[in-house]
Design an enzyme around this catalytic site. Structure first.
Site, PDB file in Angstrom:
ATOM      1  N   ASP A   9       1.035  -1.242   0.051  1.00  0.00           N
ATOM      2  CA  ASP A   9       0.029  -0.155  -0.099  1.00  0.00           C
ATOM      3  C   ASP A   9       0.743   1.308   0.078  1.00  0.00           C
ATOM      4  O   ASP A   9       1.900   1.198   0.624  1.00  0.00           O
ATOM      5  CB  ASP A   9      -0.847   0.085   1.178  1.00  0.00           C
ATOM      6  CG  ASP A   9      -1.865   1.391   1.206  1.00  0.00           C
ATOM      7  OD1 ASP A   9      -2.718   1.346   0.131  1.00  0.00           O
ATOM      8  OD2 ASP A   9      -1.628   2.142   2.079  1.00  0.00           O
ATOM      9  N   GLU A  11       0.921   5.582   0.926  1.00  0.00           N
ATOM     10  CA  GLU A  11       0.471   6.850   1.024  1.00  0.00           C
ATOM     11  C   GLU A  11       1.129   7.770   0.011  1.00  0.00           C
ATOM     12  O   GLU A  11       2.226   7.861  -0.070  1.00  0.00           O
ATOM     13  CB  GLU A  11       0.715   7.268   2.530  1.00  0.00           C
ATOM     14  CG  GLU A  11       0.074   6.298   3.467  1.00  0.00           C
ATOM     15  CD  GLU A  11      -1.479   5.872   3.316  1.00  0.00           C
ATOM     16  OE1 GLU A  11      -2.420   6.931   2.870  1.00  0.00           O
ATOM     17  OE2 GLU A  11      -1.874   4.533   3.422  1.00  0.00           O
ATOM     18  N   HIS A 143      -5.077   4.164   6.703  1.00  0.00           N
ATOM     19  CA  HIS A 143      -4.338   5.195   5.996  1.00  0.00           C
ATOM     20  C   HIS A 143      -2.926   5.458   6.640  1.00  0.00           C
ATOM     21  O   HIS A 143      -2.319   6.448   6.140  1.00  0.00           O
ATOM     22  CB  HIS A 143      -5.069   6.514   6.018  1.00  0.00           C
ATOM     23  CG  HIS A 143      -6.510   6.581   5.474  1.00  0.00           C
ATOM     24  ND1 HIS A 143      -6.775   6.127   4.286  1.00  0.00           N
ATOM     25  CD2 HIS A 143      -7.800   6.800   5.850  1.00  0.00           C
ATOM     26  CE1 HIS A 143      -7.920   6.146   3.979  1.00  0.00           C
ATOM     27  NE2 HIS A 143      -8.646   6.582   5.156  1.00  0.00           N
ATOM     28  N   ASP A 148      -2.352  -0.704   6.271  1.00  0.00           N
ATOM     29  CA  ASP A 148      -3.243  -1.043   5.378  1.00  0.00           C
ATOM     30  C   ASP A 148      -2.789  -2.233   4.349  1.00  0.00           C
ATOM     31  O   ASP A 148      -3.500  -3.151   4.007  1.00  0.00           O
ATOM     32  CB  ASP A 148      -3.599   0.272   4.264  1.00  0.00           C
ATOM     33  CG  ASP A 148      -4.539   1.290   4.833  1.00  0.00           C
ATOM     34  OD1 ASP A 148      -5.000   1.031   5.871  1.00  0.00           O
ATOM     35  OD2 ASP A 148      -4.462   2.405   4.177  1.00  0.00           O
TER      36      ASP A 148
END
Ligand code: SF4
Length: 927
Positions: A9, A11, A143, A148
């Site tokens: 994942d 960000e 998040h 995640d």
């Protein structure tokens, strides 16, 4: 899939894959279903990250100061992932980001949204946050990349384990069905097949059916008794009264005089065959007030009463709560049933047909696989259970019981009693109380081939939404994609429906018959191609019309009789006449082929083709008529407009009835004996005038029960007087200031009602980071979460603010302390350029005062009604629209409210006045 996989994942600073930057990456390795390794790092993007990013991720600028740049860690990421298949939630986003930097060029990418929505097609939402809640998956910090990635890995493992329980025959079918389609999940199912064990008890993929007999409709609808017996109104009191049957079967039963009075009015309506409108004040328990006499009447007369609602929420409440209460309390048993529109039921016959051939698109593939997995769980075949997305809804429409010439006799044989639509019809035939929705009620009344069994008595709840529900239920949209898609499904010599028919002929008929049809289909295929080109040209002309008339900045361009006379529109009419000829040619061809097929020996498969061809023929004939109305011969009860999107160039023709009162009068009021229209909000400043005129119900008796709430004690209305009007500069700032001060004073517990999505989004983006500093969460409708899920989160959060528009004005029930303040951002006037609203306005000589104002007053009352839901509720309604005190019409809004305290004053006093009001209420309730 087994073996090694990597879930990851990212960000990022935003959602633009080309320009935004990665600020954190997390990845976990899974080997044979076990997490064995992790990788995580912050990434310094080399610039200050936006405040919004910090708000979403919790990552602050200072966290990134000592972090490595992306260039320095790319080799580590590449090494960690290697050539393993990667898993991500909404993979297209994360994978595209890494591809931009030269990674993942040869890795298979699996999207957990895709996997989960296929394996679990009935979950209400597929966002990661909601999936971890629904499936009990551990997630520490949403998040943050590593958390995640872990949750994504756990989700994937869970889906793999669930998929392992699917029958081998089903997995085999999915693998076979997906051959020839570029679909990453095919490898997933191939791996599953490798480990699937043969299971002799593999259940059949089928819809639950108790027995074949359950499918057989009764020979004829039971005749309704001619001599109807009146119910004794005293019986109503013996059910609803303080010592009645309900009081004896419900703990803490609350007797309400208004409820009994309304029930007696409804009882009289049955006895005397009256038509009546009842405004039932909030809190009186109106559903039991009409269900009680309805059940007494229906059981006494062996008759049927139809109850129509607008929302599924109310249908669920009736069938799951109120009706069971009466079933428990009353001596005489009765049967209820819910009937939905045909489009809600799967047609198993059409599914069988689609399964037999290869999918023509990825959406078709996905939809059919979802349905097969869904059916494996033995559902009831009702669309409401399924969560389909985008174009899958169109595929569903091609598989639903809508649009079918279906007869129970034929399908009794071919479908072995598995048709959910006919099962529902059988249940409806047996029901004393039949629950339906407004759109079905009116569509059925208009249609000669009825879905609903015979009935003479109706109760229409949520009647304030009747006009809107019928309008949207009758709305038609025609665009190039759907038209050409439907033509493509007809196919030709070697494809589509015509190809299937020719294949059938090759195997089952003589050479002479087959070659006759082959020659004809060759010509039809050419005509279909030519028509598709003509359709494209027609919709191009439509877009040109929008641009040539300088309306490209509008999304809805109404076509009025005057506009049909301008030169640009006449060009469009000429184009339509060219296209209409193609409709006629194809319609004749369909008739010809149906004639040939009709002369052949009947077989089950041939019947399938005849039905499908007839359905396409009917679809094209309906479209031809609708396009003709749009271009040349408009119906004066309908509004017509062009839907245009300048950013994508999408263009469509839309139409909907603006005068539904005419249909109601002809199809229901003039034909039914008892009619009860009810809702908590039906009156405006002029009593029932507005509503009865809109619904052509002036002949009906009109009553209003009043509410059981003491609004003088429970509600305070506050109007800030020193803020600009909504369209003036600085209004938005004043609104945000007011929401923040009220939410801070009450520690959340505030709902804000908007009239526009744009303003809602702007407000959410501005207030959320500021309220987050005080630990107050903002839930807003613009995030795409369902209303139910947002309401659940709002109610369960300690400190939260809820922002909503449209359905939040009347579809929200938050009793108790969870909601103490309601902010109405502006008076809910409809958008004057809305084509249906504009068409309705045209029928008034003073449209503003006689239509726009009462329409907005009704909506305003619905919004106000969100605050006080029980006798013990207390709260404040702040109205951030000073027109309510400055404009002449404003008085009508205030006068339409229940008798409650109204104050005006500076915005800065709002928080303290609210606090004082709530404290006073506490004092009163303590004493
Ligand atoms: S009865 Fe109608 S909806 Fe049911 S399977 Fe047959 S064609 Fe389909």
């Amino acid at each position: 899939m087994r073996g090694e996989l990597v879930a990851f994942d990212l960000e990022t600073t935003g959602l633009d894959v080309e320009t935004d930057s990665i600020i954190e990456i997390g990845a976990v390795r899974i080997v044979d279903g076990v997490i064995t390794d992790e990788y995580s790092t912050l990434v310094n993007p080399g610039f200050a990250i936006p405040q919004e990013t910090t708000y979403i991720t919790g990552i602050e600028q200072k966290d990134l100061r000592g972090a490595p740049t992306l260039a320095t860690i790319l080799p580590d990421i590449a090494h960690f992932i290697g050539d393993a298949p990667v898993i991500a939630h909404n993979a297209i986003f994360d994978v595209s980001f890494l591809k931009r930097f030269g990674l993942l060029s040869g890795n298979l990418a699996i999207d957990t949204i895709e996997v989960t929505s296929i394996i679990n097609p009935t979950l209400p939402s597929y966002s990661l946050g909601s999936l971890v809640e629904q499936l009990n998956i551990e997630l520490e910090n949403a998040h943050r990349a590593l958390d995640d990635a872990r949750a994504t890995a756990r989700l994937y493992i869970k889906m793999w384990e669930t998929a392992k329980t699917l029958p081998k025959s089903l997995v085999q079918e999915i693998v076979r069905y997906s051959q020839g389609v570029d679909w990453p999940l095919r490898i997933f199912f191939e791996s599953l097949l490798e480990i699937a064990s043969d299971d002799a008890d593999t259940p059949q993929v089928t819809i639950d059916a108790d027995a074949k007999e359950a499918f057989d409709l009764p020979e004829a609808t039971p005749t309704l008794p001619v001599d109807l017996a009146a119910i004794d109104l005293a019986e109503i009191n013996s059910v609803l009264g303080p010592d009645g049957q309900l009081a004896q079967s419900i703990a803490n039963y609350e007797h309400r005089e208004q409820q009994v009075a309304m029930a007696e009015t409804v009882g009289r309506a049955f006895n005397e065959q009256q038509q009546v409108i009842i405004e039932a004040g909030t809190g009186i328990g109106k559903s039991l007030a009409y269900l009680t006499p309805a059940v007494l009447w229906a059981t006494k007369n062996q008759s049927r009463v139809v109850v129509s609602t607008n929302t599924i929420t109310l249908q669920d409440q009736l069938i799951e709560h109120d009706i069971p209460l009466l079933q428990d309390a009353l001596d005489e048993p009765f049967t209820p049933a819910v009937m939905k529109g045909r489009a809600n039921y799967l047609c198993p016959r059409r599914l069988e047909t689609m399964r037999r051939r290869q999918p023509t698109s990825i959406d078709e593939l996905r939809t059919v696989i979802k349905l097969l997995i869904w059916l494996n769980g033995r559902p009831n075949g009702d669309r409401g259970e399924l969560n389909l997305r985008g174009n899958e809804n169109y595929i569903w429409s091609r598989l639903s019981a809508q649009d079918e010439d279906c007869t129970s006799q034929r399908c009794t044989v071919t479908m072995r009693g598995t048709c959910p639509y006919h099962q529902a019809k059988v249940a409806a035939e047996k029901a004393r109380i039949l629950i339906v929705n407004h759109a079905l009620l009116v569509a059925d009344a208009k249609n000669e081939s009825h879905t609903l069994p015979a009935y003479e008595h109706i109760i229409i709840d949520e009647a304030h939404q009747l006009e809107g529900a019928i309008t949207s239920g009758s709305m038609v949209r025609i665009d190039e994609i759907r038209l050409t898609q439907r033509l493509a499904e007809l196919g030709g010599m070697n494809k589509g429906l015509l190809g299937d028919i020719l294949r059938y002929m090759r195997e089952h008929t003589s050479d002479k018959e087959r070659s006759r049809l082959e020659i004809f289909v060759q010509d039809v295929e050419l005509a279909i191609r030519a028509m598709q080109q003509q359709v494209t040209r027609y919709f191009e002309s439509l877009a040109n019309y929008v641009q040539d008339t300088g309306q490209q900045n509008k999304s809805q361009i109404r076509v009025t009789p005057a506009q049909r006379k301008v030169a640009e529109f006449q060009l469009l009419q000429a184009k339509w006449q060219q296209l209409a000829e193609f409709f006629d040619v194809i319609a004749d061809a369909m008739k010809h082929i149906l004639g040939i097929l009709g002369s052949l020996n009947e077989s089950v498969l041939l019947n399938e083709y005849v039905t499908s061809l007839a359905a396409t023929s009917r679809f094209l004939s309906d479209r031809r008529q609708q396009l003709d109305e749009f271009a040349l011969q408009p119906n004066d009860a309908w509004a017509y407009w062009i839907h245009y999107r300048g950013d994508t160039g999408y263009v469509a023709i839309q139409m909907a009835p603006h005068n539904v009162g005419r249909y109601l009068e002809d199809d229901l009021w003039n034909k039914k004996k008892t009619v009860v229209l009810t809702s908590a909000t039906l009156k405006t400043g002029n009593g029932f005038d507005y509503m009865s005129e809109r619904l052509h119900a002036n002949h009906m008796l009109m009553e209003s029960t009043g509410s059981v709430f003491d609004y003088k004690k429970s509600a305070l209305v506050y109007v800030p007087t020193d803020i600009p009007e909504p369209n003036q500069p600085h209004y938005q700032k004043a609104l945000e200031r007011g929401i923040i001060s009220l939410a801070a004073a009450l520690q959340g517990r505030v709902m804000v009602l908007f009239t526009s999505y744009n303003q809602l989004r702007e407000t959410a983006a501005s207030i959320a980071p500021r309220l987050a500093l005080g630990g107050i969460v903002v839930y807003d409708q613009a995030t795409g979460n369902s209303q139910e899920s947002l309401l659940d989160r709002f109610k369960s959060s300690e400190k939260a603010v809820l922002l909503g528009t449209r359905s939040y004005w009347d579809g929200v029930d938050i009793p108790g302390d969870d909601l103490s303040a309601l902010i109405i951002t502006r008076l809910p006037f409809a958008v004057p350029t809305d084509p249906i609203f504009a068409a309705r306005s045209d029928t008034y000589s003073d449209a503003f005062n006689n239509f726009a104002v009462p329409n907005a007053v009704l909506r305003f009352r619905q919004g106000f009604g969100r605050l006080i839901r029980t006798r013990d509720d207390r709260g404040i309604v702040a109205i951030f629209d000073s027109r309510i005190i400055h404009k002449k019409y404003g008085r009508q809004f205030l006068e339409a409210l229940p008798d409650c305290r109204v104050e005006q004053g500076p915005l800065d006093n709002l928080a303290s006045i609210t606090q004082k009001w709530l404290d006073e209420s506490l004092d009163t309730s303590d004493s």
